[in-house]
Design a protein around this motif. Structure first.
Motif, PDB file in Angstrom:
ATOM      1  N   LEU A   1      -2.701   8.748   5.324  1.00  0.00           N
ATOM      2  CA  LEU A   1      -3.986   9.633   5.616  1.00  0.00           C
ATOM      3  C   LEU A   1      -3.988  10.611   4.375  1.00  0.00           C
ATOM      4  O   LEU A   1      -5.026  11.119   4.201  1.00  0.00           O
ATOM      5  N   ILE A   2      -2.850  11.186   4.074  1.00  0.00           N
ATOM      6  CA  ILE A   2      -2.719  12.201   2.932  1.00  0.00           C
ATOM      7  C   ILE A   2      -3.474  11.837   1.701  1.00  0.00           C
ATOM      8  O   ILE A   2      -4.529  12.500   1.262  1.00  0.00           O
TER       9      ILE A   2
ATOM     10  N   THR B   1      -4.594  -0.518   6.824  1.00  0.00           N
ATOM     11  CA  THR B   1      -2.846  -0.791   7.072  1.00  0.00           C
ATOM     12  C   THR B   1      -2.494   0.019   7.987  1.00  0.00           C
ATOM     13  O   THR B   1      -1.100  -0.346   8.347  1.00  0.00           O
ATOM     14  N   ILE B   2      -2.905   1.170   8.368  1.00  0.00           N
ATOM     15  CA  ILE B   2      -2.144   2.001   9.344  1.00  0.00           C
ATOM     16  C   ILE B   2      -3.078   1.764  10.794  1.00  0.00           C
ATOM     17  O   ILE B   2      -2.848   2.631  11.641  1.00  0.00           O
ATOM     18  N   GLY B   3      -4.052   0.787  10.757  1.00  0.00           N
ATOM     19  CA  GLY B   3      -4.691   0.423  12.092  1.00  0.00           C
ATOM     20  C   GLY B   3      -5.644   1.401  12.088  1.00  0.00           C
ATOM     21  O   GLY B   3      -6.050   1.645  13.545  1.00  0.00           O
ATOM     22  N   GLY B   4      -6.234   1.976  11.105  1.00  0.00           N
ATOM     23  CA  GLY B   4      -7.346   2.867  11.293  1.00  0.00           C
ATOM     24  C   GLY B   4      -8.693   2.380  10.874  1.00  0.00           C
ATOM     25  O   GLY B   4      -8.594   1.049  10.262  1.00  0.00           O
ATOM     26  N   LYS B   5      -9.531   3.053  10.867  1.00  0.00           N
ATOM     27  CA  LYS B   5     -10.873   2.791  10.348  1.00  0.00           C
ATOM     28  C   LYS B   5     -11.491   3.581   9.427  1.00  0.00           C
ATOM     29  O   LYS B   5     -11.460   4.788   9.436  1.00  0.00           O
ATOM     30  N   PHE B   6     -12.438   3.068   8.492  1.00  0.00           N
ATOM     31  CA  PHE B   6     -13.011   4.089   7.517  1.00  0.00           C
ATOM     32  C   PHE B   6     -14.407   3.799   7.509  1.00  0.00           C
ATOM     33  O   PHE B   6     -14.997   2.536   7.230  1.00  0.00           O
TER      34      PHE B   6
ATOM     35  N   THR C   1       0.747  -1.238   0.132  1.00  0.00           N
ATOM     36  CA  THR C   1      -0.076   0.136  -0.182  1.00  0.00           C
ATOM     37  C   THR C   1       0.745   1.134  -0.010  1.00  0.00           C
ATOM     38  O   THR C   1       0.684   2.106  -0.564  1.00  0.00           O
ATOM     39  N   LEU C   2       1.913   1.313   0.944  1.00  0.00           N
ATOM     40  CA  LEU C   2       2.754   2.421   0.948  1.00  0.00           C
ATOM     41  C   LEU C   2       3.482   2.675  -0.392  1.00  0.00           C
ATOM     42  O   LEU C   2       3.618   3.754  -0.955  1.00  0.00           O
TER      43      LEU C   2
END
Lengths: 252, 251
Positions: free
Chosen positions: B166-167, B228-233, B54-55
């Motif tokens: 995030l950006i 992938t960054i441990g976040g939620k959408f 992803t990165l």
């Protein structure tokens, strides 16, 4: 020194337990202050000290027959004044079981801790009811109470093992290097074998004393093993390279 | 054999059976633990490789966009300035030479800022709030719609790769809003609640049915990137009712 007193305390199990307590005290004193205040270390120490205390007290009652007889008479037992079962019923099968349940509870994930709270509460209520109703008097053998206690400990240990194979906190660690794993294993074995030993003891001593003694000795060895694991738990912070850090459920 | 002997054998057998049963149970637990540990390790490796992929994709996308931007700037801005400078230096009038020198200084500045945008160091230098403000300012300056921003928390603890993800997610959401939603207003707010940081992107555009596949796949990719960054959408939208997207990061 009085030879009777010496004889009462000269059983290898009593000597072994006392030596283990000395070791436990040394390791506990060496612990840093914040570890001493941590339940992970003071609860095993409390169980160790309590176990050795009541085992010594049991030896003393065998030496001081008059004291034992007086307590039995106070509890309403004039038929078997030589028994000191009241001491082991209270200390090992009731308070001891609750202390071990609290120790198991400490290692469990928060969801299972709730079950353990209920189990401890139910156990206390059952013990009180069975004794007050006269089903299992305090001064005689209490197979039902011990069976309930041993089963609750087996269930608690089972919950620990379920957590061990399902929780990420445990999956990242080697269980053979966790003191909690050895604690649970030894506690489970000790209580199961103690249960068999206690329910068959009177019968075996009457029919086959050699086998009865062998089973009793096996229980003693298991109990010493459990006390040794408690000491290992207390000493574990002093040997950080030997043990892995226990998983914490507080952060997750 | 007398009945006493029978009972003794039963006791011995029961003791051995119980001991064996418990030993088997403990060994089985350790064995299952080992198996699950291996599975867990594989899962973690997979998540790590997904994160790296992803990165890499995000870096490629940003580089591609940056190159397009550099191309546009060279052609539309710096190229024009250089032509103007050439004209000025070609003149015999001294004031034209002075104007040409000023133009050269301006060109040097423009080239410097362009060279800065060629690598990703700017991600470290800019705060998330400043980046979003700039993006919203760009949208507003085109006259497409009104924008507003309200940040009640700082994202100073973000690592570079987390910030990059995030950006890109926020850029993609804004692009989607501009392309498909026709909003009059886009609002971005950020706050911290119950140990988690939230970024809420809201528009008053035409909205859409989130169960439709055509829109769902794009949203799925954004959700995967956040994972992938441990976040939620999270997304809420209905035709005619605008769209609200919530990005959550545990602190």
């Amino acid at each position: 020194m009085n030879s009777g007193l010496l004889q009462a305390f000269s059983h290898w199990f009593t000597i072994g337990a006392n030596l283990l307590l000395i070791l436990g005290v040394i390791f506990f004193i060496k612990l840093p202050k914040e570890k001493k205040a941590n339940i992970q270390y003071w609860l095993p120490f409390l169980i160790l000290a309590f176990t050795v205390f009541y085992e010594n007290f049991g030896s003393y009652t065998n030496y001081n027959y008059e004291f034992k007889k007086a307590v039995n008479a106070y509890l309403g037992n004039t038929e078997y004044p030589q028994f000191n079962l009241w001491l082991f019923n209270i200390a090992r099968r009731q308070v001891g079981v609750i202390l071990y349940l609290l120790l198991i509870r400490y290692w469990l994930q928060p969801a299972y801790k709730k079950y353990m709270n209920w189990m401890i509460l139910v156990f206390i209520v059952l013990v009180v009811v069975l004794q007050i109703s006269g089903v299992e008097p305090l001064y005689l053998n209490q197979p039902i109470i011990f069976a309930i206690g041993a089963n609750l400990i087996l269930i608690g240990s089972g919950l620990y093992f379920i957590g061990m194979i399902t929780r990420d906190q445990y999956l990242g660690r080697n269980p053979l290097r966790l003191v909690s794993f050895w604690q649970m294993t030894l506690i489970m074995f000790t209580f199961s074998l103690n249960y068999i030993s206690s329910v068959t003891l009177l019968y075996l001593y009457a029919v086959n004393p050699v086998l009865g003694k062998a089973l009793q000795d096996l229980s003693y060895v298991m109990m010493l093993g459990t006390l040794a694991v408690l000491i290992v738990t207390i000493a574990s912070p002093l040997f950080p390279d030997k043990f892995e850090k226990e998983p914490s459920f507080e952060i997750s | 054999m007398n009945p006493f002997e029978d009972q003794i054998y039963v006791i011995i057998f029961s003791t051995l059976f119980l001991g064996g049963l418990m030993s088997t149970f403990v060994v089985a637990m350790v064995f299952i633990h080992r198996q699950r540990q291996a599975q867990n390790r594989q899962k973690l490796d997979f998540i790590k490789s997904e994160h790296e992929k992803t990165l890499l994709n995000i870096e490629n996308e940003i580089q591609h966009e940056t190159l397009s931007h550099v191309g546009r700037e060279l052609h539309d801005n710096i190229g024009q300035l250089l032509s103007l400078a050439k004209l000025n230096f070609g003149s015999i009038k001294p004031e034209k030479h002075a104007a040409g020198r000023e133009l050269l200084s301006q060109i040097i500045q423009e080239v410097r800022s362009l060279s800065k945008s060629l690598n990703l160091d700017w991600v470290d230098e800019i705060s998330l709030e400043d980046f979003i403000s700039q993006e919203l300012e760009k949208v507003k300056s085109t006259g497409f719609c009104e924008t507003s921003i309200n940040f009640e928390t700082e994202f100073s603890n973000l690592k570079k790769d987390e910030k990059l993800v995030l950006i890109r997610v926020i850029q993609e959401i804004l692009n989607n809003a501009i392309k498909h939603a026709s909003p009059n207003h886009i609002r971005i707010s950020a706050n911290q609640l119950e140990g988690a940081q939230h970024i809420v992107i809201q528009d008053d555009g035409i909205g859409f049915d989130i169960n439709q596949n055509s829109n769902g796949s794009g949203m799925f990719n954004l959700a995967k990137r956040m994972e992938t960054i441990g976040g939620k959408f999270d997304i809420q939208s209905k035709p005619g009712n605008g769209t609200l997207i919530k990005l959550t990061l545990s602190s």
